[in-house]
Design a protein around this motif. Sequence first.
Motif, PDB file in Angstrom:
ATOM      1  N   ARG A 123      98.446  14.846-140.450  1.00 32.00           N
ATOM      2  CA  ARG A 123      99.589  16.197-140.852  1.00 32.00           C
ATOM      3  C   ARG A 123     100.093  15.747-141.407  1.00 32.00           C
ATOM      4  N   ARG A 139     102.449  15.317-145.308  1.00 38.39           N
ATOM      5  CA  ARG A 139     102.113  16.184-146.746  1.00 38.39           C
ATOM      6  C   ARG A 139     102.840  15.053-147.151  1.00 38.39           C
ATOM      7  N   ASP A 140     103.618  14.411-147.379  1.00 36.75           N
ATOM      8  CA  ASP A 140     103.978  13.504-148.142  1.00 36.75           C
ATOM      9  C   ASP A 140     104.809  12.271-147.083  1.00 36.75           C
ATOM     10  N   SER A 176     108.262  10.411-147.817  1.00 37.02           N
ATOM     11  CA  SER A 176     109.306  11.388-147.250  1.00 37.02           C
ATOM     12  C   SER A 176     109.312  11.443-145.585  1.00 37.02           C
ATOM     13  N   TYR A 177     108.406  11.956-145.108  1.00 45.76           N
ATOM     14  CA  TYR A 177     108.414  11.137-143.843  1.00 45.76           C
ATOM     15  C   TYR A 177     109.307  10.341-142.948  1.00 45.76           C
ATOM     16  N   THR A 183     112.548   9.923-144.487  1.00 38.55           N
ATOM     17  CA  THR A 183     113.761  11.061-143.180  1.00 38.55           C
ATOM     18  C   THR A 183     113.688  10.524-141.435  1.00 38.55           C
ATOM     19  N   GLY A 210     101.397  16.622-134.778  1.00 37.33           N
ATOM     20  CA  GLY A 210     101.597  17.756-136.031  1.00 37.33           C
ATOM     21  C   GLY A 210     100.857  19.262-135.381  1.00 37.33           C
ATOM     22  N   SER A 241     119.926  25.472-146.000  1.00 43.05           N
ATOM     23  CA  SER A 241     119.290  24.180-145.722  1.00 43.05           C
ATOM     24  C   SER A 241     117.607  24.012-145.236  1.00 43.05           C
ATOM     25  N   LEU A 267     116.867  24.144-141.571  1.00 38.14           N
ATOM     26  CA  LEU A 267     116.821  23.404-140.899  1.00 38.14           C
ATOM     27  C   LEU A 267     116.927  24.090-139.663  1.00 38.14           C
ATOM     28  N   PHE A 268     118.145  25.366-139.858  1.00 40.30           N
ATOM     29  CA  PHE A 268     118.199  26.492-138.620  1.00 40.30           C
ATOM     30  C   PHE A 268     117.994  27.632-138.822  1.00 40.30           C
ATOM     31  N   TRP A 313     113.691  24.593-134.835  1.00 40.66           N
ATOM     32  CA  TRP A 313     113.428  23.198-135.398  1.00 40.66           C
ATOM     33  C   TRP A 313     111.830  23.253-137.114  1.00 40.66           C
ATOM     34  N   GLN A 368     111.029  22.127-140.256  1.00 39.61           N
ATOM     35  CA  GLN A 368     111.132  21.740-141.114  1.00 39.61           C
ATOM     36  C   GLN A 368     110.619  22.326-142.244  1.00 39.61           C
ATOM     37  N   PRO A 383     110.043  19.999-149.762  1.00 38.85           N
ATOM     38  CA  PRO A 383     109.854  18.486-149.979  1.00 38.85           C
ATOM     39  C   PRO A 383     109.450  17.130-148.663  1.00 38.85           C
ATOM     40  N   HIS A 384     110.470  17.223-148.607  1.00 42.10           N
ATOM     41  CA  HIS A 384     111.156  16.522-146.937  1.00 42.10           C
ATOM     42  C   HIS A 384     110.555  17.121-145.795  1.00 42.10           C
ATOM     43  N   ALA A 385     109.635  18.062-145.549  1.00 41.99           N
ATOM     44  CA  ALA A 385     108.871  18.206-144.381  1.00 41.99           C
ATOM     45  C   ALA A 385     108.125  17.046-143.546  1.00 41.99           C
ATOM     46  N   THR A 386     108.568  17.206-142.373  1.00 40.24           N
ATOM     47  CA  THR A 386     107.788  16.402-141.619  1.00 40.24           C
ATOM     48  C   THR A 386     107.301  16.969-140.850  1.00 40.24           C
ATOM     49  N   SER A 387     106.147  16.494-139.768  1.00 38.65           N
ATOM     50  CA  SER A 387     105.719  17.283-138.480  1.00 38.65           C
ATOM     51  C   SER A 387     106.673  17.506-137.622  1.00 38.65           C
TER      52      SER A 387
END
Lengths: 192, 297
Positions: A59, A61-62, A65-66, A69, B82, B136, B138-139, B168, B170, B173-177
Amino acid sequence: VSIDGEQVHSGIGREPFREFVVAHGAHLLRVAFLLTGDRSAAEDLRQEVLEGLYVAWPRVRDPFSYARTAMTRRAVNRWRLRARRGETALLGDWLRPVPDPAQSVVDRSSLVQALAELPPRQRAVLVLRYFEDLTEADAAAALGCSVGTVKSQTSRALARLRGVMSTERTTDHTTDHTPRTSAFERATSGGS
Amino acid sequence: MPIDDILDEPMAAEVRAAFTALTDPLAPAAGDADRMVRAGRRRLHRRRAAATVSAVAASAVLGVGTTATVTAVWRDARSLVGAPTPAPSPTFEQGPYADLYRQPTRGDLADEAAYLAAVVAAWDASHGTAGSSLTSGLFDDLRGAPHVVWAGTTPAGPAAVVAQPAWWAQRGPHATSDELMVTLVGLVGVDENGAPKVVADDYQPISAWFVDPGLTTLVVADLGSPVSYSTGWSQRPDGTWFFEEKPVQFHDGAAVIRLPREVDVCAVRLTTAPGPSTIAGAPDPDGAHQPRPVRSP
């Protein structure tokens, strides 16, 4: 196998994950080291995050970055975990000699010590801005804070470092008449 | 270029060089990728087993307990893979800040309606302006109304701790699950003119903030656990060093700590370890943790 309705295949189709570790594993170790200041802690932090990445791989995507972060946020939170275990110090390998192929060492220079003593969030901001070259907005996204916080933390961290270096150079000027070099230059001069 | 940037650039260049020098020798051990794959596979197996056990346990619990347990399991499992985001509940009842919502506003300004209104206005305005967490991404999904957890008088002026649920999620480009309900908690302190201003906000369980721009006064919210604080290493007249942790004394939901002028604010540490305790001398025999003199800010 189904977890939460998602098909997950253990060990199957994870060659891209392996390729990712081959390509980025060393860099992630360096980021982790700068965030924690300790080689062992960096290894633990990186493995912890890569394990999570392996599980989440389908799941994400990057992946880079994951991982970055996740490492950053865990490192920033780490001081609280250490405090619960009764640990009080946040310094580590940063202040120990680090051998390299040329046998140069990073000694206990004022700059390195000052970097190691920064609060974890300030250190993380510097790592993201000046090692990862992220913009303030991207650093804020990685840390989960506002751009304003990144700006203020960066400014405070640099001001503190500048103050340390200024004191160092003033002391050098009054006690030593040899040609002046920065603490960092001395620290990385290979011991000469 | 702003003056701050001009001042910062030389130091930033030195930091860049230091980071490179510190990390150049580092490289993973041979076989690193295969080891990480094996570790990931073990994690996946552990999670499967844990999810199975938790689901069985949850099915044996009745009433509210069932809801809470199942929700916890669901959140844990979803954060791993995710899964698609379900509609979040507008009521946030889990996490380290959960108790904050269940109590009335405390502090000596709890009944000052005009001040509380100003606090909420400052909070709302902060999260709609550039530079806040909102921008940003996030919120951008705050839920319900902000709750003033504590409002009190401090030597630096009035201050208030505020909490508000946020979803929350995200993006970019820096999105996570990571997608879950969290609490945004912050402190409304004072600006240079003494007016209410959000001085910090975060989703993490951090409970201490400086009230004022001069960094003279700390507010520590009472989250139910003992907290100790220290101001770094100090030196006695005889030259010996000591590191002291003092217990934070909470009163009516928070503690207000006025820092002496000689304290280096960068050395202030808060821990959840019980105090008081005093450590004499350098704590690390190899000298890695050298004490240093207390400096004026």
